[in-house]
Motif scaffolding. Structure first.
Motif, mmCIF file in Angstrom:
data_model
loop_
_atom_site.group_PDB
_atom_site.id
_atom_site.type_symbol
_atom_site.label_atom_id
_atom_site.label_comp_id
_atom_site.label_asym_id
_atom_site.label_seq_id
_atom_site.Cartn_x
_atom_site.Cartn_y
_atom_site.Cartn_z
ATOM 1 N N THR A 145 9.622 19.329 -4.329
ATOM 2 C CA THR A 145 10.213 18.637 -3.164
ATOM 3 C C THR A 145 9.319 18.638 -1.928
ATOM 4 O OG1 THR A 145 11.289 20.589 -2.237
ATOM 5 C CG2 THR A 145 12.495 19.434 -3.964
ATOM 6 N N LYS B 172 9.009 20.755 0.218
ATOM 7 C CA LYS B 172 9.720 21.301 1.375
ATOM 8 C C LYS B 172 8.806 22.279 2.120
ATOM 9 C CE LYS B 172 14.211 23.212 2.519
ATOM 10 N NZ LYS B 172 14.756 22.135 3.348
ATOM 11 N N GLY C 131 16.052 21.207 -1.201
ATOM 12 C CA GLY C 131 15.124 20.100 -0.993
ATOM 13 C C GLY C 131 15.591 18.926 -1.830
ATOM 14 N N ASP C 132 15.004 17.740 -1.595
ATOM 15 C CA ASP C 132 15.404 16.642 -2.468
ATOM 16 C C ASP C 132 14.201 16.010 -3.134
ATOM 17 O OD1 ASP C 132 14.456 14.426 -0.751
ATOM 18 O OD2 ASP C 132 16.016 15.215 0.581
ATOM 19 N N MET C 133 14.497 15.291 -4.203
ATOM 20 C CA MET C 133 13.433 14.769 -5.048
ATOM 21 C C MET C 133 13.876 13.431 -5.608
ATOM 22 S SD MET C 133 12.538 16.747 -8.456
ATOM 23 C CE MET C 133 11.558 16.035 -9.714
ATOM 24 N N LYS D 274 18.188 9.981 -6.109
ATOM 25 C CA LYS D 274 17.692 11.205 -5.492
ATOM 26 C C LYS D 274 18.514 12.361 -6.053
ATOM 27 C CE LYS D 274 18.073 12.039 -0.924
ATOM 28 N NZ LYS D 274 17.904 11.817 0.507
#
Ligand SMILES: Nc1nc2c(ncn2[C@@H]2O[C@H](COP(=O)(O)OP(=O)(O)OP(=O)(O)O)[C@@H](O)[C@H]2O)c(=O)[nH]1
Ligand SMILES: [Mg+2]
Length: 365
Positions: free
Chosen positions: A214, A216, A234-236, A244
């Motif tokens: 991610t 982050k 976190g995002d991905m 997402k």
């Protein structure tokens, strides 16, 4: 740096090799908190002594070694009962800790958010509270004789009342935080975001993987046990399914965690319990890999997560010279869709993404 004497009591049938492996983990815990192990003592016994855990003779011997070596602290690889602590106090001239005391010290060192700090204070109070009862009998001897309540006892009563009130207060505050987290999760659900939670033994590389996946910022990655105590998310982006996904990092697991300690971290572990899928991160270079996988599975069960969809992610493959180890693992854990990666060197990320995409499709439609 504290000079530490490490003591373990093991059943007669346990091999020295296994005992030393268990002590290695405790040594690592002690290093993480900032102590230096100067002597390791392994005592074989049918079971720990009710009175002194080690047996009085062994305790006296340990005390002599501690004096000769000018040690600052004795640490026992186990969970001491309050009366055992009391007896050992009378034999040792220096403090004695158990395994949980060490873990709590590390938690103290690594806690960053108010939530983590409160959870740790709660765990500490729950760990120390029972010990006060043992002190009651000892301190009351300072009092005015049989059948009278001594000053020690009165002091202890006040202290217990104070601790009980503090436990209540923290539990209330944590309940408020829990509500906030629940709200945040509802918002995510409404936005149709799914969450994958990273779980695994401490130091397996969960936070490193979160960072690799991610990007982050400001994550704490360290060759230390319990580096992470707070949930970080976190995002991905998953291009194949144009969605997402959120990735949540969380506190690592370790063997012999008593339930009260797990319960103190329930607010943080809620992220695991509410995740759509679990990513079990495993250090392939660890000689104790099978046991550690079992420890994690056992704790997941205690968290009622045994039926959740799970992927096994074997990390740190860069440290493996003999590829046959990986082939064996793949066969053994085939039903958990094993994936082999190096989070540090960003190897195997495409495989992991693909596995996440296909799980996401199956799970969330
Ligand atoms: N060689 C190698 N080391 C790695 C890899 N991934 C992580 N590490 C190292 O392993 C150590 C622990 O990594 P973390 O990401 O902090 O592990 P964690 O699972 O988050 O640990 P806790 O938060 O303490 O439970 C660090 O020294 C990392 O640099 C990898 O793929 N290869
Ligand atoms: Mg971590």
């Amino acid at each position: 740096m504290d000079k530490v004497i490490l003591v373990d009591v093991i059943p007669k049938e346990t091999s020295r090799k296994t005992a030393e492996k268990n002590l290695d983990e405790l040594s690592l815990l002690i290093e993480t908190y900032g102590g230096m192990v100067i002597v390791k003592i392994i005592q074989k016994r049918g079971r720990p002594s009710m009175k002194t855990y080690l047996g009085t003779g062994k305790a006296l011997e340990v005390n002599e070694i501690a004096e000769a070596e000018k040690a600052d602290l004795i640490i026992i690889n186990g969970l001491l009962k309050p009366n055992q602590v009391q007896y050992l106090f009378t034999i040792f001239k220096i403090p004695v800790w158990d395994r949980i005391d060490v873990i709590l010290k590390i938690f103290d060192k690594h806690a960053k958010t108010d939530e983590a700090k409160m959870q740790i204070e709660l765990a500490r109070l729950k760990h120390e509270f029972p010990k006060l009862y043992g002190q009651g009998t000892r301190l009351s001897r300072l009092g005015g004789g049989i059948a009278t309540r001594g000053p020690g006892e009165k002091y202890l009563e006040t202290k217990k009342r104070h601790l009980r009130a503090r436990i209540k207060e923290i539990e209330k505050k944590l309940a408020v935080i829990k509500k906030v987290h629940n709200k945040q999760r509802q918002v995510r659900k409404r936005k149709n975001l799914s969450t994958a939670a990273l779980v695994g033994y401490t130091n397996s590389g969960k936070t490193t993987l979160l960072q690799t996946l991610t990007h982050k910022k400001n994550l704490y990655i360290a060759d230390e046990l319990f580096a992470t105590l707070d949930t970080k998310i976190g995002d991905m982006w998953l291009p194949e399914i144009q969605e997402k996904i959120l990735i949540a990092d969380t506190i690592g697991f370790i063997r012999d965690l008593p339930p009260f300690l797990i319960n103190s971290f329930l607010a943080t572990l809620d992220e695991v319990r509410n995740a759509d899928i679990l990513l079990h991160v495993i250090d392939v270079s660890d000689p104790d890999i099978t046991n550690k996988i079992e420890v994690v599975e056992k704790i997941l069960k205690e968290l009622d997560c045994e039926d959740k969809k799970k992927l096994y992610i074997f990390n740190k493959i860069d440290l493996i010279k003999d590829a046959s180890i990986l082939v064996e693992l793949k066969q053994k854990y085939n039903k958990f869709d094993p994936i082999f990666i190096s989070a540090k060197n960003e190897k195997g990320m495409d495989d992991l993404k693909k596995a996440l995409e296909s799980s996401a499709q199956n799970l969330f439609g």
